[in-house]
Design a protein around this motif. Structure first.
Motif, mmCIF file in Angstrom:
data_model
loop_
_atom_site.group_PDB
_atom_site.id
_atom_site.type_symbol
_atom_site.label_atom_id
_atom_site.label_comp_id
_atom_site.label_asym_id
_atom_site.label_seq_id
_atom_site.Cartn_x
_atom_site.Cartn_y
_atom_site.Cartn_z
ATOM 1 N N ASP A 1 0.837 -1.198 0.000
ATOM 2 C CA ASP A 1 0.000 0.000 0.000
ATOM 3 C C ASP A 1 0.870 1.246 0.000
ATOM 4 O OD1 ASP A 1 -2.147 1.720 0.100
ATOM 5 O OD2 ASP A 1 -2.746 1.228 2.152
ATOM 6 N N ARG A 2 0.794 1.985 -1.070
ATOM 7 C CA ARG A 2 1.361 3.341 -1.151
ATOM 8 C C ARG A 2 0.814 4.004 -2.404
ATOM 9 N NH1 ARG A 2 7.558 5.185 -0.185
ATOM 10 N NH2 ARG A 2 6.674 6.085 1.718
ATOM 11 N N ILE A 3 0.306 5.206 -2.269
ATOM 12 C CA ILE A 3 -0.198 5.941 -3.422
ATOM 13 C C ILE A 3 0.992 6.518 -4.179
ATOM 14 C CG2 ILE A 3 -1.582 7.906 -4.183
ATOM 15 C CD1 ILE A 3 -3.292 7.487 -1.645
ATOM 16 N N THR A 4 1.025 6.256 -5.482
ATOM 17 C CA THR A 4 2.128 6.698 -6.342
ATOM 18 C C THR A 4 1.553 7.405 -7.567
ATOM 19 O OG1 THR A 4 3.354 4.727 -5.630
ATOM 20 C CG2 THR A 4 4.234 5.931 -7.510
ATOM 21 N N PRO A 5 1.302 8.707 -7.477
ATOM 22 C CA PRO A 5 0.741 9.414 -8.635
ATOM 23 C C PRO A 5 1.709 9.417 -9.817
ATOM 24 C CG PRO A 5 0.594 10.741 -6.621
ATOM 25 C CD PRO A 5 1.501 9.599 -6.330
ATOM 26 N N ALA A 6 1.173 9.605 -10.995
ATOM 27 C CA ALA A 6 2.020 9.690 -12.189
ATOM 28 C C ALA A 6 2.931 10.909 -12.101
ATOM 29 C CB ALA A 6 1.155 9.767 -13.438
ATOM 30 N N THR A 7 4.181 10.725 -12.492
ATOM 31 C CA THR A 7 5.125 11.841 -12.529
ATOM 32 C C THR A 7 4.781 12.767 -13.686
ATOM 33 O OG1 THR A 7 6.851 10.419 -11.614
ATOM 34 C CG2 THR A 7 7.573 12.452 -12.682
ATOM 35 N N THR A 8 4.751 14.060 -13.409
ATOM 36 C CA THR A 8 4.387 15.048 -14.429
ATOM 37 C C THR A 8 5.611 15.845 -14.865
ATOM 38 O OG1 THR A 8 3.932 16.819 -12.834
ATOM 39 C CG2 THR A 8 2.127 15.278 -13.339
ATOM 40 N N GLU A 9 5.448 16.562 -15.953
ATOM 41 C CA GLU A 9 6.514 17.447 -16.418
ATOM 42 C C GLU A 9 6.849 18.493 -15.359
ATOM 43 O OE1 GLU A 9 9.501 18.888 -18.543
ATOM 44 O OE2 GLU A 9 8.339 17.138 -19.145
ATOM 45 N N ALA A 10 5.832 18.967 -14.661
ATOM 46 C CA ALA A 10 6.072 19.945 -13.598
ATOM 47 C C ALA A 10 6.916 19.342 -12.475
ATOM 48 C CB ALA A 10 4.744 20.452 -13.047
ATOM 49 N N ASP A 11 6.690 18.076 -12.170
ATOM 50 C CA ASP A 11 7.514 17.399 -11.157
ATOM 51 C C ASP A 11 8.975 17.358 -11.589
ATOM 52 O OD1 ASP A 11 5.259 16.771 -9.554
ATOM 53 O OD2 ASP A 11 4.900 14.922 -10.696
ATOM 54 N N LEU A 12 9.216 17.003 -12.854
ATOM 55 C CA LEU A 12 10.586 16.924 -13.362
ATOM 56 C C LEU A 12 11.276 18.286 -13.302
ATOM 57 C CD1 LEU A 12 9.918 14.688 -16.506
ATOM 58 C CD2 LEU A 12 11.048 13.973 -14.389
ATOM 59 N N GLN A 13 10.550 19.325 -13.647
ATOM 60 C CA GLN A 13 11.141 20.657 -13.641
ATOM 61 C C GLN A 13 11.432 21.136 -12.222
ATOM 62 O OE1 GLN A 13 9.835 23.647 -16.339
ATOM 63 N NE2 GLN A 13 8.901 22.197 -17.757
ATOM 64 N N ARG A 14 10.523 20.840 -11.276
ATOM 65 C CA ARG A 14 10.777 21.227 -9.883
ATOM 66 C C ARG A 14 12.023 20.538 -9.349
ATOM 67 N NH1 ARG A 14 5.571 20.276 -8.993
ATOM 68 N NH2 ARG A 14 6.012 18.431 -7.698
ATOM 69 N N LEU A 15 12.178 19.255 -9.687
ATOM 70 C CA LEU A 15 13.362 18.526 -9.238
ATOM 71 C C LEU A 15 14.632 19.149 -9.806
ATOM 72 C CD1 LEU A 15 14.639 16.019 -7.834
ATOM 73 C CD2 LEU A 15 14.377 14.829 -10.024
ATOM 74 N N ALA A 16 14.632 19.445 -11.095
ATOM 75 C CA ALA A 16 15.817 20.029 -11.732
ATOM 76 C C ALA A 16 16.167 21.378 -11.109
ATOM 77 C CB ALA A 16 15.582 20.167 -13.232
ATOM 78 N N MET B 1 12.472 9.706 -12.106
ATOM 79 C CA MET B 1 11.987 10.078 -10.783
ATOM 80 C C MET B 1 10.551 9.596 -10.572
ATOM 81 S SD MET B 1 10.822 14.093 -10.747
ATOM 82 C CE MET B 1 9.932 13.844 -9.212
ATOM 83 N N VAL B 2 10.222 9.339 -9.318
ATOM 84 C CA VAL B 2 8.857 8.971 -8.940
ATOM 85 C C VAL B 2 8.414 9.852 -7.783
ATOM 86 C CG1 VAL B 2 8.910 6.581 -9.726
ATOM 87 C CG2 VAL B 2 9.738 7.132 -7.432
ATOM 88 N N VAL B 3 7.105 10.021 -7.669
ATOM 89 C CA VAL B 3 6.535 10.740 -6.530
ATOM 90 C C VAL B 3 5.624 9.785 -5.769
ATOM 91 C CG1 VAL B 3 6.716 13.006 -7.617
ATOM 92 C CG2 VAL B 3 4.656 11.648 -7.964
ATOM 93 N N HIS B 4 5.526 10.010 -4.454
ATOM 94 C CA HIS B 4 4.721 9.104 -3.632
ATOM 95 C C HIS B 4 4.271 9.823 -2.373
ATOM 96 C CE1 HIS B 4 8.075 8.577 -0.804
ATOM 97 N NE2 HIS B 4 8.862 8.455 -1.857
ATOM 98 N N GLU B 5 3.249 9.266 -1.743
ATOM 99 C CA GLU B 5 2.777 9.787 -0.470
ATOM 100 C C GLU B 5 3.722 9.342 0.645
ATOM 101 O OE1 GLU B 5 -0.754 8.095 1.239
ATOM 102 O OE2 GLU B 5 -0.439 6.150 0.276
ATOM 103 N N PRO B 6 3.644 9.975 1.842
ATOM 104 C CA PRO B 6 4.492 9.537 2.952
ATOM 105 C C PRO B 6 4.157 8.133 3.441
ATOM 106 C CG PRO B 6 3.705 11.776 3.323
ATOM 107 C CD PRO B 6 2.955 11.260 2.133
ATOM 108 N N PHE B 7 2.879 7.764 3.470
ATOM 109 C CA PHE B 7 2.466 6.478 4.022
ATOM 110 C C PHE B 7 2.980 5.327 3.170
ATOM 111 C CE2 PHE B 7 -0.348 2.832 4.321
ATOM 112 C CZ PHE B 7 -0.558 2.703 5.687
ATOM 113 N N ARG B 8 3.310 4.238 3.835
ATOM 114 C CA ARG B 8 3.597 2.986 3.134
ATOM 115 C C ARG B 8 3.309 1.839 4.096
ATOM 116 N NH1 ARG B 8 10.263 2.516 2.990
ATOM 117 N NH2 ARG B 8 10.559 2.376 5.248
ATOM 118 N N GLN B 9 2.887 0.720 3.546
ATOM 119 C CA GLN B 9 2.681 -0.481 4.353
ATOM 120 C C GLN B 9 2.990 -1.695 3.500
ATOM 121 O OE1 GLN B 9 -1.304 -1.271 5.907
ATOM 122 N NE2 GLN B 9 -0.447 -2.407 7.627
#
Length: 483
Positions: free
Chosen positions: A220-235, A245-253
């Motif tokens: 269990d972990r929510i993993t939304p699709a990585t967007t172009e905006a995510d890539l640019q923020r990282l850079a 790169m991947v993005v995810h919520e804090p929770f995991r089980q």
């Protein structure tokens, strides 16, 4: 080069030696990167071990093209209510594309240093009939692999080819670890692997049955699709580009049956729950998480809310969710090993409130005819059997009925995505009164079994809820239910 990034932005580069490979993972998509790879990285940091991962794509070269130029490294970005936290993950030592060199993949899996083969290949990747659990021998990939066992295409074909090679070489088996979101995933993969092996060689199937373990897991972990905006923020933040790169919520089980034939990483040292059986945890997740997710999706959409976070920001919806857990869902659950159900539901509400995770109500509402029997109707049946009428869950069923009618509270069209969408709308349109509409939809035995559909207590509660939705709207109906 990713759109919008300066041409001279450097690529992420590995700064630590790659670990020795002990795991081959089939299906290196975003969930694997945001889940398995992070757990394994942390386990090696905590207690060591040669548990580097050879990640194998069974179809597309995308993951290899993203990760190989970075020596397997990628950035995992946690999206929390207070902002982002970034971490470079180096557990992946190699990325292969199976169709380019099937023999190389089999060779990696047959290497004695590999002790686990794990999978995130989605339900379709098991090439089985979900209603029976049996292997589809007529599946094109299975038919190919049985005719060409040394040049497999399917996950099952690769697993059996590697086990056949290990048996011949006397190197012993590996553990097969399904991490896909399907009930009893360990039993499912064991069943189809043995059916496939038996179709090739009965003695091989017997060897696998006697030596290979197939632990079940709950992930269990929510993993939304990585967007172009995510890539640019990282850079901009880190000064490098990382298409993997991947993005995810804090929770995991991660709940895992502790049954490994050749050892495992110290996942339990970093929070994984090692148990004797995961069945109670699966039911907990299905009813507590998926059940309330669907409830919030239908009632939230009808109430005009775009996301789950928007929906539970309304105090009445949050109160409904809390009441469902306390009064209608948790009382139906067996106690999962090592689990605090009150803490679990509190964590779910925190996840729902996270505004950085934009889970759209419309998206969760998809395919309701397939989801309701597992997510809601079983819980309703258990309540009725115990002499309780679960009015909150009946409101959720009524909201689904209102939703599949295809018209929202403002008279606008709802884009209903469901395999039975046309039939459900026709059933709703065929009736004029709330009672008749409910009856027409309860007659859809693809969704409702006869025993439940004919239960007068259930039928009356759904009719009352549907009437409230028609007369007063979703927000008022939810508020009334929690008053």
């Amino acid at each position: 080069m990713e759109a919008g990034l300066p041409a001279d932005t450097p690529r992420l580069a590995r700064t630590t030696p790659a670990p020795r490979i002990g795991i081959v993972h089939l299906g290196p998509g975003a969930f694997f990167r945001a889940f398995n790879a992070i757990w394994t990285e942390e386990a090696m940091a905590a207690q060591g071990g040669d548990w580097g991962i050879c990640a194998v794509s069974l179809k597309s070269p995308t993951a290899r093209d993203q990760m190989a130029p970075q020596d397997g490294c990628f950035t995992a970005v946690e999206l929390g209510p207070a902002g982002e936290t970034r971490k470079v993950i180096g557990a992946v030592a190699e990325v292969l594309v199976a169709p380019e060199d099937p023999a190389l993949v089999v060779s990696r899996m047959a290497d004695p240093g590999v002790r686990i083969v794990s999978l995130t290949v989605t339900e379709k990747g098991y090439c089985h009939e979900p209603s029976t659990g049996h292997l589809r021998l007529d599946h094109p990939d299975i038919a190919h692999d049985l005719s060409n066992p040394d040049r497999p295409r399917s996950a099952l074909g690769f697993i059996v080819a590697a086990l056949r090679a290990r048996r011949a070489a006397g190197t012993g088996p590996f553990t097969v670890l399904s991490c896909d979101n399907l009930p009893s995933n360990g039993a499912v993969v064991r069943g189809v692997v043995l059916e496939f092996a038996r179709a090739l060689d009965a003695t091989l199937a017997d060897w696998i049955a006697g030596t290979v373990t197939f632990p079940a897991t709950m992930v269990d972990r929510i993993t939304p699709a990585t967007t172009e905006a995510d890539l640019q923020r990282l850079a901009q933040a880190e000064g490098y580009r990382d298409p993997a790169m991947v993005v995810h919520e804090p929770f995991r089980q991660w709940v895992i049956e502790d049954d490994f034939t050749a050892g495992r990483p110290a996942w339990d040292a970093v929070g994984a729950q090692m148990v004797s059986t995961v069945e109670a945890h699966e039911l907990m997740k299905l009813r507590c998480l998926n059940g309330t997710h669907s409830t919030l999706a239908y009632l939230g959409y009808l109430g005009g809310y775009e996301t789950i976070a928007d929906t539970v920001a309304d105090p009445a919806y949050a109160a409904l969710c809390e009441r469902l857990w306390a009064d209608e869902i948790v009382p139906t659950l067996p106690q999962p090993e090592g689990e605090d159900l009150q803490a679990y539901t509190a964590a779910l509400m925190a996840r729902y409130r996270n505004p950085a995770i934009r889970h759209r109500t419309w998206q969760i509402a998809m395919d309701g005819s397939q989801k309701l029997p597992q997510r809601l109707l079983g819980t309703i049946r258990d309540n009725l059997a115990a002499g309780r009428v679960p009015h909150g869950l009946c409101l959720a069923v009524a909201a689904w009925m209102r939703y599949v009618g295809g018209v929202d509270e403002q008279g606008g069209a709802i884009d209903v995505r469901d395999p039975l969408a046309a039939d459900l709308k026709a059933a709703s349109d065929s009736a004029q009164t709330a009672e008749a509409k409910v009856a027409a939809l309860l007659a859809k035995h693809e969704v409702f079994d006869a025993g439940l559909a004919e239960d007068a207590r259930f039928r009356e509660a759904v009719i009352a809820a549907y009437t409230a939705l028609l007369n007063n709207g979703a927000r008022a109906a939810v508020a009334a239910r929690t008053a």
